[in-house]
Enzyme design. Sequence first.
Site, PDB file in Angstrom:
ATOM      1  CG  ASP A 273      10.562 -10.868 -27.480  1.00  0.00           C
ATOM      2  OD1 ASP A 273      10.826 -12.082 -27.580  1.00  0.00           O
ATOM      3  OD2 ASP A 273       9.398 -10.449 -27.341  1.00  0.00           O
ATOM      4  CB  SER A 274       9.692 -12.626 -31.597  1.00  0.00           C
ATOM      5  OG  SER A 274       8.860 -12.850 -30.482  1.00  0.00           O
TER       6      SER A 274
ATOM      7  CB  CYS B  47      13.231 -13.963 -27.251  1.00  0.00           C
ATOM      8  SG  CYS B  47      12.273 -15.097 -28.274  1.00  0.00           S
TER       9      CYS B  47
ATOM     10  CB  THR C  75      11.472 -18.756 -28.994  1.00  0.00           C
ATOM     11  OG1 THR C  75      10.153 -18.820 -28.441  1.00  0.00           O
ATOM     12  CG2 THR C  75      11.576 -19.653 -30.199  1.00  0.00           C
TER      13      THR C  75
ATOM     14  CD  GLU D  93       3.567  -9.265 -30.307  1.00  0.00           C
ATOM     15  OE1 GLU D  93       3.396  -8.271 -31.035  1.00  0.00           O
ATOM     16  OE2 GLU D  93       4.552  -9.408 -29.563  1.00  0.00           O
TER      17      GLU D  93
ATOM     18  CB  CYS E  94       7.084 -17.482 -23.830  1.00  0.00           C
ATOM     19  SG  CYS E  94       6.668 -16.252 -25.067  1.00  0.00           S
ATOM     20  CB  THR E  95       9.983 -12.547 -22.674  1.00  0.00           C
ATOM     21  OG1 THR E  95      10.065 -12.598 -24.105  1.00  0.00           O
ATOM     22  CG2 THR E  95      11.273 -13.051 -22.070  1.00  0.00           C
ATOM     23  CG  HIS E  96       5.145 -12.376 -26.132  1.00  0.00           C
ATOM     24  ND1 HIS E  96       6.424 -12.480 -26.618  1.00  0.00           N
ATOM     25  CD2 HIS E  96       4.477 -11.556 -26.981  1.00  0.00           C
ATOM     26  CE1 HIS E  96       6.510 -11.754 -27.736  1.00  0.00           C
ATOM     27  NE2 HIS E  96       5.346 -11.194 -27.973  1.00  0.00           N
TER      28      HIS E  96
HETATM   29  N1  DGL Z   1       8.865 -13.629 -26.375  1.00  0.00           N
HETATM   30  C1  DGL Z   1       9.117 -14.784 -27.183  1.00  0.00           C
HETATM   31  C2  DGL Z   1       9.571 -15.926 -26.295  1.00  0.00           C
HETATM   32  O1  DGL Z   1       9.986 -15.623 -25.199  1.00  0.00           O
HETATM   33  C3  DGL Z   1       7.932 -14.949 -28.043  1.00  0.00           C
HETATM   34  C4  DGL Z   1       7.905 -16.122 -28.859  1.00  0.00           C
HETATM   35  C5  DGL Z   1       7.443 -16.007 -30.232  1.00  0.00           C
HETATM   36  O2  DGL Z   1       7.776 -15.060 -30.914  1.00  0.00           O
HETATM   37  O3  DGL Z   1       6.797 -16.972 -30.619  1.00  0.00           O
HETATM   38  O4  DGL Z   1       9.585 -17.078 -26.626  1.00  0.00           O
END
Ligand code: DGL
Length: 278
Positions: A19-20, A82, A84, A161, A193-195
């Site tokens: 993930d990011s 993620c 995205t 974050e 979004c996984t966040h």
């Molecule tokens: N967890 C990412 C997602 O699911 C985070 C997105 C991001 O880095 O902007 O989209």
Amino acid sequence: MRIEKNNQKADNRAIGVFDSGLGGLTAVKELMHTLPKENIVYFGDTGRVPYGTRSNETIIKYVHQDIRFLLNFNIKLIVVACGTASSVALEKVRTQFEVPIVGVVKPAVEKAISLTHSKRIGIIGTPSTINSKSYVRSIAQMAPDVKTFDKACPLFVPLVENGYLDNQVARLVAQEYLEPLKKERVDTIIMGCTHYPLLKETICKVMGEGVALVDPGAETAKYVKTFLDEKKTFAHEASKQQYRYFVSDSIAHFEELGSLFLQKKMQNCVEKIDIEQY
Ligand code: DGL
């Protein structure tokens, strides 16, 4: 691959998850729970988060690097945890690697379709995810009678974050973003979004009771179980270092928030790497 006594094949290679940043831990948490013998290598691209406000070219480049990094380990499956990356890059990169790669869109959409009664589903995600229309298209293909309403929520990732999960600031931002979906009377929301599942309490409070929230990371972990079952490639034993985490920025920050989220002390299991080398 080994053949076990009971004639089951065992594949103790690890599952690679990326993930990011922290958000992919939503998938890891569920994988730990549903598949306790699996070995997991996680990469959080904390030095380059967020992905969701970047161009498609940049996201695709990052996803290539993330996968190439994970392939340095003995990996049997990659989970793009993620929204995205799954929305923008998955179809483009999938054919370029031999390893099977699964994303979060399809499992989340299947769950949302199974939950909605009013056939009105809301989708929230990063600007790139919402612009890609990945969830909307997937729902239209699988359930053409379902109406969709989507909304980009660019401030949600920085809130997570920075550990702003359930406070006044998070609530104000959520109210602003979710009001249009409330007005459309959706009964199910895909947290695309996984966040976002880290903001679940706040989203729940704003949307009120009776609205189901779909967690794409958790749904994908369940899908991984089915996938490994079909291929008969479950792990039969965990390695000494069952869970390894890599980040591209501060270890301390990731350990602190990650431990909170996984409810498991993360100590001496996170390493920092230079992702630009991959
Ligand atoms: N967890 C990412 C997602 O699911 C985070 C997105 C991001 O880095 O902007 O989209």
